[in-house]
Scaffold this motif. Structure first.
Motif, PDB file in Angstrom:
ATOM      1  N   ARG A  17     -38.109  47.143  48.390  1.00 53.90           N
ATOM      2  CA  ARG A  17     -37.078  46.820  49.408  1.00 53.90           C
ATOM      3  C   ARG A  17     -37.426  46.314  50.482  1.00 53.90           C
ATOM      4  N   ALA A  18     -38.447  46.616  51.180  1.00 55.40           N
ATOM      5  CA  ALA A  18     -38.868  46.331  52.502  1.00 55.40           C
ATOM      6  C   ALA A  18     -39.462  44.837  52.423  1.00 55.40           C
ATOM      7  N   ARG A  19     -40.233  44.411  51.435  1.00 58.56           N
ATOM      8  CA  ARG A  19     -40.815  43.056  50.935  1.00 58.56           C
ATOM      9  C   ARG A  19     -39.507  42.122  50.888  1.00 58.56           C
ATOM     10  N   PHE A  20     -38.522  42.902  50.085  1.00 62.73           N
ATOM     11  CA  PHE A  20     -37.237  41.982  49.837  1.00 62.73           C
ATOM     12  C   PHE A  20     -36.559  41.665  51.168  1.00 62.73           C
ATOM     13  N   GLU A  21     -36.443  42.661  51.877  1.00 56.90           N
ATOM     14  CA  GLU A  21     -35.570  42.179  53.124  1.00 56.90           C
ATOM     15  C   GLU A  21     -36.121  41.052  54.042  1.00 56.90           C
ATOM     16  N   GLU A  22     -37.338  41.215  54.279  1.00 50.86           N
ATOM     17  CA  GLU A  22     -38.188  40.184  54.713  1.00 50.86           C
ATOM     18  C   GLU A  22     -38.092  38.752  53.835  1.00 50.86           C
ATOM     19  N   THR A  23     -38.185  38.970  52.749  1.00 45.68           N
ATOM     20  CA  THR A  23     -38.143  37.656  51.921  1.00 45.68           C
ATOM     21  C   THR A  23     -36.386  36.902  52.203  1.00 45.68           C
ATOM     22  N   MET A  24     -35.440  38.235  52.073  1.00 47.41           N
ATOM     23  CA  MET A  24     -34.099  37.334  52.445  1.00 47.41           C
ATOM     24  C   MET A  24     -33.804  36.953  53.751  1.00 47.41           C
ATOM     25  N   MET A  25     -34.339  37.474  54.762  1.00 40.33           N
ATOM     26  CA  MET A  25     -34.311  37.183  56.096  1.00 40.33           C
ATOM     27  C   MET A  25     -34.808  35.659  56.275  1.00 40.33           C
ATOM     28  N   GLU A  26     -35.981  35.428  55.670  1.00 40.22           N
ATOM     29  CA  GLU A  26     -36.440  34.008  55.551  1.00 40.22           C
ATOM     30  C   GLU A  26     -35.690  33.080  54.932  1.00 40.22           C
ATOM     31  N   ARG A  27     -35.044  33.579  53.699  1.00 40.77           N
ATOM     32  CA  ARG A  27     -34.067  32.792  53.188  1.00 40.77           C
ATOM     33  C   ARG A  27     -32.968  32.457  53.821  1.00 40.77           C
ATOM     34  N   CYS A  28     -32.413  33.267  54.466  1.00 42.50           N
ATOM     35  CA  CYS A  28     -31.223  33.212  55.300  1.00 42.50           C
ATOM     36  C   CYS A  28     -31.632  32.047  56.517  1.00 42.50           C
ATOM     37  N   ALA A  29     -32.724  32.088  56.899  1.00 46.46           N
ATOM     38  CA  ALA A  29     -33.113  31.226  58.147  1.00 46.46           C
ATOM     39  C   ALA A  29     -33.068  29.796  57.774  1.00 46.46           C
ATOM     40  N   ARG A  45     -31.769  41.437  60.366  1.00 43.08           N
ATOM     41  CA  ARG A  45     -32.079  42.445  59.241  1.00 43.08           C
ATOM     42  C   ARG A  45     -30.908  43.556  59.003  1.00 43.08           C
ATOM     43  N   THR A  46     -30.148  43.790  60.114  1.00 47.38           N
ATOM     44  CA  THR A  46     -29.104  44.889  60.017  1.00 47.38           C
ATOM     45  C   THR A  46     -28.032  43.813  58.732  1.00 47.38           C
ATOM     46  N   ALA A  47     -28.032  42.783  59.182  1.00 46.86           N
ATOM     47  CA  ALA A  47     -26.948  41.915  58.199  1.00 46.86           C
ATOM     48  C   ALA A  47     -27.331  41.784  56.851  1.00 46.86           C
ATOM     49  N   VAL A  48     -28.814  41.714  56.531  1.00 48.08           N
ATOM     50  CA  VAL A  48     -29.251  41.629  55.343  1.00 48.08           C
ATOM     51  C   VAL A  48     -29.165  42.927  54.505  1.00 48.08           C
ATOM     52  N   GLN A  49     -29.514  44.112  55.405  1.00 49.87           N
ATOM     53  CA  GLN A  49     -29.319  45.364  54.985  1.00 49.87           C
ATOM     54  C   GLN A  49     -27.853  45.920  54.358  1.00 49.87           C
ATOM     55  N   ALA A  50     -26.898  45.419  55.095  1.00 51.23           N
ATOM     56  CA  ALA A  50     -25.442  45.457  54.996  1.00 51.23           C
ATOM     57  C   ALA A  50     -25.124  44.818  53.562  1.00 51.23           C
ATOM     58  N   ALA A  51     -25.505  43.650  53.501  1.00 44.75           N
ATOM     59  CA  ALA A  51     -25.204  42.815  52.390  1.00 44.75           C
ATOM     60  C   ALA A  51     -25.843  43.510  51.078  1.00 44.75           C
ATOM     61  N   ILE A  52     -27.225  43.872  51.215  1.00 46.83           N
ATOM     62  CA  ILE A  52     -27.901  44.592  50.146  1.00 46.83           C
ATOM     63  C   ILE A  52     -27.217  45.862  49.707  1.00 46.83           C
ATOM     64  N   ARG A  67     -30.038  38.933  45.417  1.00 46.70           N
ATOM     65  CA  ARG A  67     -30.610  37.717  46.379  1.00 46.70           C
ATOM     66  C   ARG A  67     -29.243  36.731  46.281  1.00 46.70           C
ATOM     67  N   LEU A  68     -28.556  36.716  45.144  1.00 49.96           N
ATOM     68  CA  LEU A  68     -27.430  35.732  45.339  1.00 49.96           C
ATOM     69  C   LEU A  68     -26.234  36.461  46.187  1.00 49.96           C
ATOM     70  N   PHE A  69     -26.087  37.621  45.930  1.00 52.95           N
ATOM     71  CA  PHE A  69     -24.948  38.501  46.732  1.00 52.95           C
ATOM     72  C   PHE A  69     -25.266  38.253  48.311  1.00 52.95           C
ATOM     73  N   VAL A  70     -26.470  38.307  48.449  1.00 52.78           N
ATOM     74  CA  VAL A  70     -26.997  38.250  50.149  1.00 52.78           C
ATOM     75  C   VAL A  70     -26.558  36.736  50.626  1.00 52.78           C
ATOM     76  N   GLU A  71     -27.061  35.648  49.679  1.00 55.22           N
ATOM     77  CA  GLU A  71     -26.848  34.540  50.209  1.00 55.22           C
ATOM     78  C   GLU A  71     -25.419  34.310  50.202  1.00 55.22           C
ATOM     79  N   LEU A  72     -24.489  34.829  49.342  1.00 56.02           N
ATOM     80  CA  LEU A  72     -22.908  34.386  49.457  1.00 56.02           C
ATOM     81  C   LEU A  72     -22.279  35.250  50.668  1.00 56.02           C
TER      82      LEU A  72
END
Length: 255
Positions: A17-29, A45-52, A67-72
């Motif tokens: 999860r910790a690695r995934f949060e970092e990956t999704m933060m990069e993806r959002c950026a 990170r808070t926004a990504v964690q809420a989406a997860i 990942r799809l859900f966070v992107e949406l």
């Protein structure tokens, strides 16, 4: 833009999860560089964690579906799964099947929706954001209470005719009713505030006033810091203009 994979790695193991949060933060950026840069690492990170966490409520625990859900959440709004503008999302998330089957259906529906609303290279969305920003800046005269729904519908149709046509009037009437309820709850129930909130919900999703990807909107309504509700409508208008400006910067071509 949207991606989904068949990888069955569970997000909710601590290290994963910790690695995934970092990956999704990069993806959002990548998807929204200006918005994410202004947010900063901790709020992002808070926004990504809420989406997860929201994805987990729908039984999404593997990397691809989450990942799809966070992107949406970033693209359609953090409440897209309950938004009247996106009934396909609710249908896909609640239909029988595995999480991969439901995620595949959600992916297909989202791609179709984004294509219809955004147009080639996102031109429809960009033009709509400019129109909405101009309207918010101009502060048009507030309609009479009895004309509010009709004026709101006409305004949304003017701002983004393609989205208006795709979403449909019945759903948008529900969205305007939701905006009226939110304005009343916030103590800013005048017609001008209802129109502003309806426009923001139309652009950023029905939960935009509590969306962690748009924390400035929630901050402008905070009762502890803004107890004088007579001033809150103007505060929200200024923050809306700032948000629209940031989102428009994400539309600028990379240099």
């Amino acid at each position: 833009m949207l991606r989904i994979s068949s990888g069955q790695v569970e997000v909710f193991r601590t290290r994963t999860r910790a690695r995934f949060e970092e990956t999704m933060m990069e993806r959002c950026a990548v998807l929204a560089p200006a918005r994410c840069a202004e947010l900063g690492p901790a709020p992002l990170r808070t926004a990504v964690q809420a989406a997860i966490g929201r994805a987990e409520l729908h039984g999404f625990i593997w990397v691809g579906p989450v990942r799809l859900f966070v992107e949406l959440c970033l693209l359609l709004g953090s409440g897209f799964d309950t938004d009247v503008q996106y009934p396909f999302a609710r249908a896909c998330l609640h239909e029988p099947g595995s999480q991969m089957q439901r995620a595949a259906a959600l992916h297909a529906g989202s791609v179709a929706a984004l294509h219809a609303m955004r147009g080639p290279e996102g031109r429809h969305d960009e033009a709509a954001l400019w129109r909405l920003r101009e309207l918010v800046a101009a502060r048009p005269a507030a309609p009479r209470e009895r004309d509010l729904t009709g004026v709101a519908l006409a305004t949304l149709a003017h701002v983004h005719p393609q989205r208006y046509a795709w979403v449909g009037e019945p759903a948008l009437r529900s969205l305007i009713e939701h905006a009226e309820g939110e304005a009343m709850w916030q103590g800013i129930a005048g017609p001008e505030s209802v129109l502003l909130i309806a426009g923001l919900m139309f652009a950023f999703g029905h939960a935009c006033l509590e969306d962690p990807f748009h924390p400035w909107l929630a901050a402008s309504l905070d009762r502890e810091h803004h107890p004088d509700r007579a001033l809150v409508g103007e505060q929200l208008r200024r923050h809306a203009l700032a948000r629209l400006g940031v989102v428009l910067r994400d539309r600028e071509p990379a240099t």
